[in-house]
Structures are given as C-alpha cells and as structure tokens.
Scaffold this motif. Structure first.
Motif, PDB file in Angstrom:
ATOM      1  N   PHE A   1      14.205 -10.148  12.819  1.00 30.32           N
ATOM      2  CA  PHE A   1      13.371  -9.645  12.165  1.00 30.32           C
ATOM      3  C   PHE A   1      12.437  -8.413  11.779  1.00 30.32           C
ATOM      4  N   VAL A   2      12.613  -7.570  11.871  1.00 27.51           N
ATOM      5  CA  VAL A   2      12.203  -6.051  11.321  1.00 27.51           C
ATOM      6  C   VAL A   2      13.570  -5.770  10.708  1.00 27.51           C
ATOM      7  N   GLU A   3      14.952  -6.025  10.988  1.00 28.56           N
ATOM      8  CA  GLU A   3      15.978  -5.178  10.399  1.00 28.56           C
ATOM      9  C   GLU A   3      15.893  -5.925   9.088  1.00 28.56           C
ATOM     10  N   ALA A   4      15.598  -7.311   8.450  1.00 30.60           N
ATOM     11  CA  ALA A   4      15.553  -8.405   7.673  1.00 30.60           C
ATOM     12  C   ALA A   4      14.749  -8.011   6.352  1.00 30.60           C
ATOM     13  N   LEU A   5      13.382  -7.716   6.987  1.00 26.31           N
ATOM     14  CA  LEU A   5      12.250  -7.681   6.617  1.00 26.31           C
ATOM     15  C   LEU A   5      11.912  -5.835   5.647  1.00 26.31           C
ATOM     16  N   SER A   6      12.693  -5.056   6.373  1.00 23.93           N
ATOM     17  CA  SER A   6      13.163  -3.668   6.600  1.00 23.93           C
ATOM     18  C   SER A   6      14.125  -4.207   4.983  1.00 23.93           C
ATOM     19  N   GLU A   7      15.315  -4.295   4.602  1.00 21.21           N
ATOM     20  CA  GLU A   7      15.577  -4.431   4.051  1.00 21.21           C
ATOM     21  C   GLU A   7      15.496  -5.502   2.504  1.00 21.21           C
ATOM     22  N   ALA A   8      14.784  -6.238   2.761  1.00 16.88           N
ATOM     23  CA  ALA A   8      13.882  -6.553   1.847  1.00 16.88           C
ATOM     24  C   ALA A   8      13.354  -5.781   1.186  1.00 16.88           C
ATOM     25  N   SER A   9      12.045  -5.178   2.156  1.00 15.79           N
ATOM     26  CA  SER A   9      11.611  -4.453   1.638  1.00 15.79           C
ATOM     27  C   SER A   9      11.963  -2.576   0.690  1.00 15.79           C
TER      28      SER A   9
ATOM     29  N   TYR B   1       0.595  -1.462  -0.117  1.00 14.36           N
ATOM     30  CA  TYR B   1      -0.063  -0.018  -0.012  1.00 14.36           C
ATOM     31  C   TYR B   1       1.069   1.818   0.105  1.00 14.36           C
ATOM     32  N   ALA B   2       1.996   1.173   0.656  1.00 17.66           N
ATOM     33  CA  ALA B   2       2.683   2.109   0.959  1.00 17.66           C
ATOM     34  C   ALA B   2       3.603   2.510  -0.421  1.00 17.66           C
ATOM     35  N   GLU B   3       3.885   1.626  -0.871  1.00 14.69           N
ATOM     36  CA  GLU B   3       4.436   1.682  -2.053  1.00 14.69           C
ATOM     37  C   GLU B   3       3.067   2.168  -3.623  1.00 14.69           C
ATOM     38  N   ASN B   4       2.322   1.631  -3.231  1.00 16.23           N
ATOM     39  CA  ASN B   4       0.891   2.217  -4.471  1.00 16.23           C
ATOM     40  C   ASN B   4       0.710   3.830  -4.209  1.00 16.23           C
ATOM     41  N   LEU B   5       0.924   4.141  -2.704  1.00 10.30           N
ATOM     42  CA  LEU B   5       0.918   5.912  -2.012  1.00 10.30           C
ATOM     43  C   LEU B   5       2.140   6.868  -3.249  1.00 10.30           C
ATOM     44  N   GLY B   6       3.532   5.940  -2.470  1.00  5.21           N
ATOM     45  CA  GLY B   6       4.504   6.590  -3.303  1.00  5.21           C
ATOM     46  C   GLY B   6       4.711   7.029  -1.440  1.00  5.21           C
ATOM     47  N   PHE B   7       3.893   6.729  -0.581  1.00  3.58           N
ATOM     48  CA  PHE B   7       4.596   6.976   1.170  1.00  3.58           C
ATOM     49  C   PHE B   7       6.282   6.317   1.087  1.00  3.58           C
TER      50      PHE B   7
ATOM     51  N   LEU C   1      14.441  -3.149  -0.946  1.00  2.00           N
ATOM     52  CA  LEU C   1      14.952  -4.223  -2.645  1.00  2.00           C
ATOM     53  C   LEU C   1      13.422  -4.699  -3.191  1.00  2.00           C
ATOM     54  N   GLY C   2      12.688  -4.750  -2.281  1.00  2.65           N
ATOM     55  CA  GLY C   2      11.746  -4.778  -3.443  1.00  2.65           C
ATOM     56  C   GLY C   2      10.164  -4.178  -3.942  1.00  2.65           C
ATOM     57  N   THR C   3      10.561  -2.959  -3.784  1.00  7.11           N
ATOM     58  CA  THR C   3      10.291  -1.564  -3.794  1.00  7.11           C
ATOM     59  C   THR C   3      10.932  -0.637  -4.537  1.00  7.11           C
ATOM     60  N   TYR C   4      10.030   0.473  -5.459  1.00  5.21           N
ATOM     61  CA  TYR C   4      10.659   1.012  -6.292  1.00  5.21           C
ATOM     62  C   TYR C   4      10.761   2.447  -5.566  1.00  5.21           C
ATOM     63  N   ASN C   5      10.247   2.651  -4.417  1.00  2.00           N
ATOM     64  CA  ASN C   5       9.867   3.840  -3.381  1.00  2.00           C
ATOM     65  C   ASN C   5      10.799   3.335  -2.806  1.00  2.00           C
ATOM     66  N   LYS C   6      11.347   1.908  -2.268  1.00  4.36           N
ATOM     67  CA  LYS C   6      12.371   1.886  -1.252  1.00  4.36           C
ATOM     68  C   LYS C   6      11.917   1.983   0.314  1.00  4.36           C
ATOM     69  N   ILE C   7      10.723   1.592   0.582  1.00  8.34           N
ATOM     70  CA  ILE C   7      10.053   1.668   1.299  1.00  8.34           C
ATOM     71  C   ILE C   7      10.458   0.610   3.082  1.00  8.34           C
ATOM     72  N   LYS C   8      11.015   1.935   3.687  1.00  8.14           N
ATOM     73  CA  LYS C   8      11.546   1.318   5.194  1.00  8.14           C
ATOM     74  C   LYS C   8      10.923   0.904   6.008  1.00  8.14           C
ATOM     75  N   LEU C   9      10.436  -0.091   6.788  1.00 10.07           N
ATOM     76  CA  LEU C   9       9.925   0.057   8.287  1.00 10.07           C
ATOM     77  C   LEU C   9      10.423   0.623   8.833  1.00 10.07           C
ATOM     78  N   ALA C  10      10.300   1.328  10.258  1.00 10.68           N
ATOM     79  CA  ALA C  10      10.138   1.947  10.715  1.00 10.68           C
ATOM     80  C   ALA C  10       9.995   1.146  12.084  1.00 10.68           C
ATOM     81  N   THR C  11      10.265   1.365  13.412  1.00 11.81           N
ATOM     82  CA  THR C  11       9.913   0.312  14.255  1.00 11.81           C
ATOM     83  C   THR C  11      10.467   1.231  15.326  1.00 11.81           C
ATOM     84  N   PRO C  12       9.982   2.411  15.963  1.00  8.29           N
ATOM     85  CA  PRO C  12      10.676   2.934  16.935  1.00  8.29           C
ATOM     86  C   PRO C  12      11.004   2.906  18.378  1.00  8.29           C
TER      87      PRO C  12
END
Length: 222
Positions: free
Chosen positions: A137-145, A109-115, A147-158
């Motif tokens: 897990f969250v670090e690995a998924l953030s890296e995968a995300s 969804y984030a990729e779809n919106l350009g977030f 790699l797998g999105t044009y907008n290079k969507i990050k995962l924020a886990t504050p």
C-alpha cells in the motif's frame, strides 16, 4: 535539508518518528487528525511533543466524515476489545481507509508548501490487521503521490519493516519520553493496559530494553 510533513497521532510510533526526523535534521511540520476517534486524548500528546520540539502543528478536523467511516470500534458504537493486538477480534479497530484519507490531506499540504515528503509511522506489526499499513500500500501510494504532484511528493515510511519494540529502542536512544505518548483506544483517562494497543505498548517497552537502538537507527532511511 529535507522538508517533511509528519503525521503525528500522539502514539508511540508517530512520536518516535517525529523525534527521529528532528534527530536526522529535517525541517518538519506536523499534522494530526480528529476523525471522531474515541481516544481523541491522543491529540493532546501530539500537541505536547510538537511543542517540546518546536514543530509547527495543526489538527485537521475530519469529524464531518465520521459517519462515513463509523464501521469501527474506534469511531462507532462497538466496544474496543481486550486481547492481544494480533487476535482476530482486533480487526474491529480498523477504520475504513484511514491512512489513505489522512495521507491524501498531508500530501496536498506538502505540495502546497513545496515540501519533499510525507512521513508516517506504520510498522511491521501493523501489517496483519491494517491493510493501509502494508508495504504494498505505502509503495503504491508513494508512486501515486509522485505522479500526482508537481513537487513529486514521496511517502517516507522508515518503520515499515521493523517491529514496535525496535521503534521503542530507537526512541530510547534519541530521548523520547514515552510517558508523553498515548496508545489506549478506549478513550479513558488512563491506559487500560488490556486492549490490544495497550498490550502491544507494554510488550514493546519491555522488549526494547534488550535492543540496540543505535543499530536500528543505522538501518533506517528517512
């Protein structure tokens, strides 16, 4: 302005996250998920908090896959146990790969919106029981995300490295009304105050009174 999709369950952690993102000036949209959980009541509280903050909110229907992830007290026939959150018995509340499923949808969804990123409210107290809340897990998924999105969507886990009590202190500092959150896993009309999530909630709210919320916020990056 950072554009963030927040996963909001309606519980203490995710509602605090939602408020924190708004406090930090993010442009925010929220997703919640109906995956057949017994405590679907939490979604009403997600809706309530998003409405109060003027955040666009959508509930994603995942009930079609509930039979595929039914090996949990939250989605199957097993009773939700009482007792402290870290007890061995609480492992029956693990929903198979829940965060991966939700995050995959939110990242799309984030990729779809350009977030820019997707945010989730996992915390240090989750690590012992929930594999899909752990730092690795969250670090690995953030890296995968990325790699797998044009907008290079990050995962924020504050909240990954802080406690639920710290989260409650943050919420107290920025004006979260915890009466408008839902934690209990048992699906009743009121918090049971005996299941693991209820016990942890009560402890966190009590301990937060002794914590400087401003100092915790200063350490957070989101």
């Amino acid at each position: 302005m950072t554009k963030t999709i927040a996963i909001v369950s309606g519980g203490m952690d995710s509602v605090t996250l939602l408020h924190l993102l708004k406090h930090k000036g993010h442009e925010v949209e929220a997703l919640s998920f109906d995956y057949g959980q017994k405590h679907r009541k939490e979604l009403d509280f997600a809706w309530l908090n998003c409405g109060k903050l003027g955040v666009k909110h959508q509930i994603v229907d995942l009930t079609a896959i509930t039979p595929l992830i039914s090996n949990s007290a939250l989605t199957g026939s097993e009773e939700v146990p009482d007792g402290h959150y870290t007890d061995e018995s609480m492992k029956v509340t693990v929903v198979p790969n829940r965060n991966m499923i939700m995050l995959a949808v939110a990242i799309g969804y984030a990729e779809n919106l350009g977030f820019d990123q997707v945010a989730i409210g996992n915390h240090a107290g989750d690590h012992a029981i929930y594999p899909d809340c752990r730092t690795e897990f969250v670090e690995a998924l953030s890296e995968a995300s990325q790699l797998g999105t044009y907008n290079k969507i990050k995962l924020a886990t504050p909240f990954t490295d802080i406690s639920k009590s710290d989260i409650a202190a943050v919420g107290n500092e920025i004006g979260v009304d915890y009466r408008t959150t839902w934690s209990c896993y048992k699906g009743g009309d009121k918090h049971c105050n005996t299941c693991g999530t209820c016990v942890e909630r009560l402890e966190a709210l009590d301990e937060a009174k002794q914590i400087d919320g401003k100092s915790v916020i200063a350490r957070l990056t989101v």
